[in-house]
Design an enzyme around this catalytic site. Structure first.
Site, PDB file in Angstrom:
ATOM      1  CG  ASN A 171      -1.736   1.238   1.365  1.00  0.00           C
ATOM      2  OD1 ASN A 171      -1.771   2.063   0.453  1.00  0.00           O
ATOM      3  ND2 ASN A 171      -2.410   1.397   2.493  1.00  0.00           N
ATOM      4  CD1 TRP A 172       3.252   0.938  -3.108  1.00  0.00           C
ATOM      5  CD2 TRP A 172       3.633   2.387  -4.769  1.00  0.00           C
ATOM      6  NE1 TRP A 172       4.018   0.301  -4.045  1.00  0.00           N
ATOM      7  CE2 TRP A 172       4.268   1.165  -5.084  1.00  0.00           C
ATOM      8  CE3 TRP A 172       3.729   3.440  -5.679  1.00  0.00           C
ATOM      9  CZ2 TRP A 172       4.995   0.984  -6.258  1.00  0.00           C
ATOM     10  CZ3 TRP A 172       4.452   3.254  -6.843  1.00  0.00           C
ATOM     11  CH2 TRP A 172       5.081   2.037  -7.127  1.00  0.00           C
ATOM     12  CE  LYS A 173      -0.002   3.115   4.770  1.00  0.00           C
ATOM     13  NZ  LYS A 173       0.087   3.163   6.218  1.00  0.00           N
ATOM     14  CG  HIS A 194      -5.704   1.976   5.147  1.00  0.00           C
ATOM     15  ND1 HIS A 194      -5.232   2.894   6.051  1.00  0.00           N
ATOM     16  CD2 HIS A 194      -4.732   1.042   5.003  1.00  0.00           C
ATOM     17  CE1 HIS A 194      -4.007   2.520   6.445  1.00  0.00           C
ATOM     18  NE2 HIS A 194      -3.693   1.406   5.827  1.00  0.00           N
ATOM     19  CD  GLU A 216      -2.702   5.396   6.746  1.00  0.00           C
ATOM     20  OE1 GLU A 216      -2.690   5.437   5.512  1.00  0.00           O
ATOM     21  OE2 GLU A 216      -1.810   4.842   7.429  1.00  0.00           O
ATOM     22  CD  GLU A 219      -3.269  -2.373   7.176  1.00  0.00           C
ATOM     23  OE1 GLU A 219      -2.196  -2.632   6.641  1.00  0.00           O
ATOM     24  OE2 GLU A 219      -3.858  -1.282   7.008  1.00  0.00           O
ATOM     25  N   GLY A 256       2.969   2.115  10.708  1.00  0.00           N
ATOM     26  CA  GLY A 256       3.964   3.173  10.560  1.00  0.00           C
ATOM     27  C   GLY A 256       4.718   3.483  11.846  1.00  0.00           C
ATOM     28  CB  SER A 296       5.536  -2.183  11.736  1.00  0.00           C
ATOM     29  OG  SER A 296       5.221  -0.830  12.033  1.00  0.00           O
ATOM     30  N   GLY A 354       3.023  -1.187   4.170  1.00  0.00           N
ATOM     31  CA  GLY A 354       3.129   0.241   3.863  1.00  0.00           C
ATOM     32  C   GLY A 354       4.560   0.624   3.548  1.00  0.00           C
ATOM     33  N   GLY A 355       5.240   1.215   4.511  1.00  0.00           N
ATOM     34  CA  GLY A 355       6.588   1.766   4.313  1.00  0.00           C
ATOM     35  C   GLY A 355       7.560   0.844   3.589  1.00  0.00           C
TER      36      GLY A 355
HETATM   37  P1  13P Z   1       3.283   0.218   7.565  1.00  0.00           P
HETATM   38  O1  13P Z   1       3.734  -1.079   6.949  1.00  0.00           O
HETATM   39  O2  13P Z   1       4.054   1.398   7.097  1.00  0.00           O
HETATM   40  O3  13P Z   1       3.194   0.114   9.066  1.00  0.00           O
HETATM   41  O4  13P Z   1       1.784   0.463   7.035  1.00  0.00           O
HETATM   42  C1  13P Z   1       0.850  -0.533   7.162  1.00  0.00           C
HETATM   43  C2  13P Z   1      -0.361  -0.154   6.410  1.00  0.00           C
HETATM   44  O5  13P Z   1      -1.106   0.717   6.812  1.00  0.00           O
HETATM   45  C3  13P Z   1      -0.626  -0.844   5.135  1.00  0.00           C
HETATM   46  O6  13P Z   1      -1.900  -0.575   4.671  1.00  0.00           O
END
Ligand code: 13P
Length: 248
Positions: free
Chosen positions: A9-11, A94, A96, A166, A172, A212, A233-234
């Site tokens: 997930n590149w956000k 998600h 967020e 999640e 993050g 994470s 994510g990251g």
């Molecule tokens: P991180 O892997 O950066 O913690 O993000 C997880 C996430 O929200 C994937 O959708």
């Protein structure tokens, strides 16, 4: 046996040209037949991402979608806009989006139904805050979130869906749920699907863990019987993603 699905997930990261460069860099690193690999890019990078990924094992997903076909919904993207360009997956609900853009369990449900109608595979997100975990209501909460998200979804369609657990406190933060904590909740989600549908549906549906996920913890997490991969994510924005895909 469920095939693992590992999605990045590149956000809100990477411009279109940066997206193409990243896909070209990662393509050889994520070339695996053993797992499904998905890159969920920002809307504006979907077309170049699909072109860059052509001929590889990478499928492209969106990070959101609206639940109407078309009309006066300024700033929104419809399911047919996604399917026409070759998008296969869509992340829905998600945390967020729930936190910053007022998504609710009910809007997530409408989006899930609409995505399925258009043959998009939804990656339906759920998960608790730290306060909710400390209060001991994690499992109640994810049961509620997933039950509402799947309201009206047929058993046949549910089997094709992906659920991403999640925990918000692990996103993050570098603070991963332990593999046992993640397994406990993913198993509870599967049990919930068995109650709502059947054992057959529960055994088919894929449940990812996200929060994470890294090259260092992927193998332990993905070895758990109820964790069918990750939503990353990251670490999906760097070469480390190759390590996650090749976690064994
Ligand atoms: P991180 O892997 O950066 O913690 O993000 C997880 C996430 O929200 C994937 O959708």
């Amino acid at each position: 046996m469920r095939k693992k699905i590992i999605a990045g997930n590149w956000k809100m990261n990477k411009t279109p040209s940066e997206a193409v460069a990243l896909i070209n860099e990662l393509k050889p690193l994520v070339a695996s037949e053993e797992v499904d690999v998905v890159f969920c890019t920002p809307f504006i990078s979907l077309i170049p991402a699909i072109e860059a990924a052509a001929g590889s094992n990478i499928e492209i997903g969106a990070q959101n979608m609206y639940y109407e076909e078309n009309g006066a919904y300024t700033g929104e993207i419809s399911p047919s806009m996604l399917t026409e360009i070759g998008v296969k997956y869509v992340v829905l609900g998600h945390s967020e989006r729930r936190e910053y853009f007022a998504e609710t369990n009910e809007t997530v449900n409408k989006k899930v139904l609409k995505a399925i109608e258009h043959n998009l595979i939804p990656i339906v997100c759920c998960g608790e805050t730290l306060a909710q975990r400390e209060q001991g209501i994690t499992i109640d909460l994810v049961r509620l979130q997933t039950k509402i998200a799947f309201k009206g979804v047929s058993a046949e369609d549910a089997k094709k869906c992906v659920i991403a657990y999640e925990p918000i406190w692990a996103i993050g933060t570098g603070k991963t749920a332990t593999s046992d904590e993640a397994e406990e909740v993913c198993a509870a989600i599967r049990k919930n699907m068995e109650e709502v549908y059947s054992k057959e549906v529960a055994e088919a549906i894929r449940v990812q863990y996200g929060g994470s996920v890294s090259g260092a913890n992927a193998s332990e997490l993905f070895a758990k019987p109820n964790i069918d991969g990750g939503l990353v994510g990251g670490a999906s924005l760097k070469a480390e993603f190759g390590k996650i895909v090749n976690y064994k």
